[in-house]
Scaffold this active site. Structure first.
Site, PDB file in Angstrom:
ATOM      1  N   HIS A   1      15.601  14.399  42.587  1.00 35.88           N
ATOM      2  CA  HIS A   1      15.603  13.797  41.235  1.00 35.88           C
ATOM      3  C   HIS A   1      14.472  14.361  40.374  1.00 35.88           C
ATOM      4  CE1 HIS A   1      18.267  10.619  42.948  1.00 35.88           C
ATOM      5  NE2 HIS A   1      17.477  10.784  43.986  1.00 35.88           N
TER       6      HIS A   1
ATOM      7  N   SER B   1       9.025  36.287  21.965  1.00 38.95           N
ATOM      8  CA  SER B   1       9.559  35.620  20.791  1.00 38.95           C
ATOM      9  C   SER B   1       9.208  36.457  19.568  1.00 38.95           C
ATOM     10  CB  SER B   1       8.948  34.223  20.660  1.00 38.95           C
ATOM     11  OG  SER B   1       9.011  33.784  19.317  1.00 38.95           O
TER      12      SER B   1
ATOM     13  N   LYS C   1       4.588  33.671  23.437  1.00 38.09           N
ATOM     14  CA  LYS C   1       5.740  33.336  24.286  1.00 38.09           C
ATOM     15  C   LYS C   1       6.103  34.438  25.281  1.00 38.09           C
ATOM     16  CE  LYS C   1       8.118  30.145  24.072  1.00 38.09           C
ATOM     17  NZ  LYS C   1       9.149  29.750  23.124  1.00 38.09           N
TER      18      LYS C   1
ATOM     19  N   GLU D   1      17.899  32.419  31.865  1.00 31.83           N
ATOM     20  CA  GLU D   1      18.755  31.590  31.004  1.00 31.83           C
ATOM     21  C   GLU D   1      20.135  32.224  30.834  1.00 31.83           C
ATOM     22  OE1 GLU D   1      15.598  29.618  27.967  1.00 31.83           O
ATOM     23  OE2 GLU D   1      15.627  31.772  28.080  1.00 31.83           O
TER      24      GLU D   1
END
Ligand code: ARG
Length: 459
Positions: free
Chosen positions: A156, A277, A283, A290
């Site tokens: 969890h 970025s 970044k 992804e």
């Protein structure tokens, strides 16, 4: 525009219909398999007494030339080439003359396309298994390099029990090993020869189908011509196996996205496998992970799209079946890039043991504390409750579990003794789980050795 099937038509098809009907723009990928199938068929027609050996030689030489023209891109497609089968036969006949018109005797594009596609899927499986094995080896190498490195294990997404990096990496190995087996099973069901089924009822010429299968490297021949021209189970099998790979890679990606975040910081992605970025200079984004996670969506789409196409079709060939190829080509292209990218990402991944250690807090040992009471004769259910009280007390006192005094512990249960401190060890907790598949050093050594023998075999 001359068509393979133009004889009974008085009028040209509408230009839009030609475009709608055409599959050349994607099935041209089957050209090598189409030519291999045609060469085998030409030889088979000699055995059946349809072609003389000399005629077959002419046809085979013509097909070899077509193969060459396609390979060196000198092949000129004609407006009437509606699919790869039409294009190859049209060009063959230009090269060898009227004898080319004998090749299609006793054959239909229905058994032809099913044969071509099966041959294509088999080589695609071989390529994917090689990529898969490479990724499996990257996970094994990562596991081996840090087999006993402790980090928190989660359920969890909450701290659960200590695990090790080796255990974690191998947890992502085994699903990919099962994927390899799924592909092997899919390949076996793919290696069946439809050729000789003709349009639907079987060819009227006595071609030796067993010999054809052997020539083409197929393991068996189809048993029913109606089924043979409509069976796309092998396509669904392939897409399901591809989808499962996509799901497993997505899960691995999601976990590495978390682990590489500032909050976790357990791993650092190599510059070569991350992106920046355009606006925020600080970044470093896990785009590769992804995209891998995202691409599992298109793999699922390819599978469900195919299943929806197949649902409701009667037996034998219907043009709907032309929709079977693009999802397969897309799944293959997707995985042919995703698998090696993921392997490279893992091979260049930096682990940050100090960040993992910082998260190894005592509550991860709460189960061990309950197990301690069990060993003192307390039933587990009661031990679980008592340790719950210990956790609550530590929270109230705002101290780690390990810093409660013996007196405080004994206030909850008189079964706690001075030896309880031995429980407060991550290494002890790991080594206590000394079952096959557990976290102990010995169990991990065994698991690692087993993983090495379970890598998907590559041809
Ligand atoms: N392009 C077709 C396909 O991919 C080939 C088979 C066509 N057969 C037919 N009867 N029209 O399925």
């Amino acid at each position: 525009m001359s068509k393979l099937w133009g004889g009974r038509f008085a009028k040209e098809t509408d230009a839009l219909v030609d475009e709608f009907n055409a599959s050349l723009h994607f099935d041209v990928q089957l050209a090598d398999e189409d030519i291999a199938g045609s060469i085998a068929w030409a030889r088979g027609l000699v055995g059946a007494g349809v072609l003389t050996p000399a005629e077959a030689d002419e046809i085979v030489a013509g097909l070899e030339q077509v193969r060459q023209e396609l390979a060196d891109s000198s092949f000129v497609f004609a407006p009437g080439d509606e699919d790869v089968h039409t294009a190859v036969e049209r060009r063959l006949t230009e090269i060898v003359g009227p004898v080319g018109g004998k090749l299609h005797t006793g054959r239909s594009r229905n058994d032809q396309v099913a044969t071509d596609f099966r041959l294509w899927v088999m080589q695609a499986i071989d390529q994917l298994q090689a990529h898969l094995a490479d990724l499996q080896n990257a996970l094994i190498a990562s596991a081996e390099a840090n087999l006993n490195l402790p980090l928190p294990g989660y359920t969890h997404l909450q701290h659960a029990q200590p695990i090790t990096w080796g255990h974690w990496a191998l947890a992502h190995f085994w699903p990919l090993a099962r994927d390899g087996e799924r592909l092997t099973q899919a390949r076996r069901r793919t290696a069946v020869l439809p050729l000789g089924s003709a349009a639907l009822a079987g060819t009227a010429f006595p071609v030796d189908r067993e010999a054809l299968a052997e020539t083409l490297g197929l393991e068996q021949i189809s048993q029913n011509s109606l089924d043979a021209v409509s069976d796309r189970d092998f396509v669904a099998d392939f897409l399901y196996a591809a989808t499962m790979i996509g799901l497993h890679l997505s899960r691995l990606s999601e976990q590495l996205v978390l682990f590489s975040s500032t909050e976790f910081g357990f791993v650092r992605l190599d510059d070569g496998y991350s992106t920046g970025s355009s606006l925020m200079p600080q970044k470093k984004n896990p785009d590769t992970l992804e995209l891998t996670r995202g691409k599992s969506g298109r793999l699922i789409g390819n599978l469900t799209g195919l299943l929806a196409t197949l649902k409701g079709l009667p037996s034998t060939y219907d043009k709907d079946l032309q929709e079977d190829k693009e999802p397969v080509f897309d799944a293959f292209d997707t995985l042919s890039l995703t698998l090696p990218v993921m392997a490279g990402l893992l091979r260049t991944l930096t682990l940050r043991p100090e960040r993992m250690a910082a998260q190894l807090e005592p509550s991860l040992l709460a189960t061990d504390l309950a197990d301690y009471l069990v060993k003192k004769g307390v039933p587990f259910r009661q031990a679980h409750h008592l340790v719950g009280e210990v956790v609550q007390l530590a929270e109230d006192e705002d101290v780690p579990l390990t810093e409660l005094t013996l007196a405080q512990l004994q206030g909850i249960s008189d079964k706690f003794g001075a030896d309880v401190t031995a429980v407060f060890s991550i290494t002890a907790s790991l080594n206590n789980r000394n079952v096959p598949g557990g976290t102990s050093a010995a169990a991990l050594q065994t698991q690692l050795a087993q993983a090495k023998t379970a890598v998907t075999p590559t041809p």
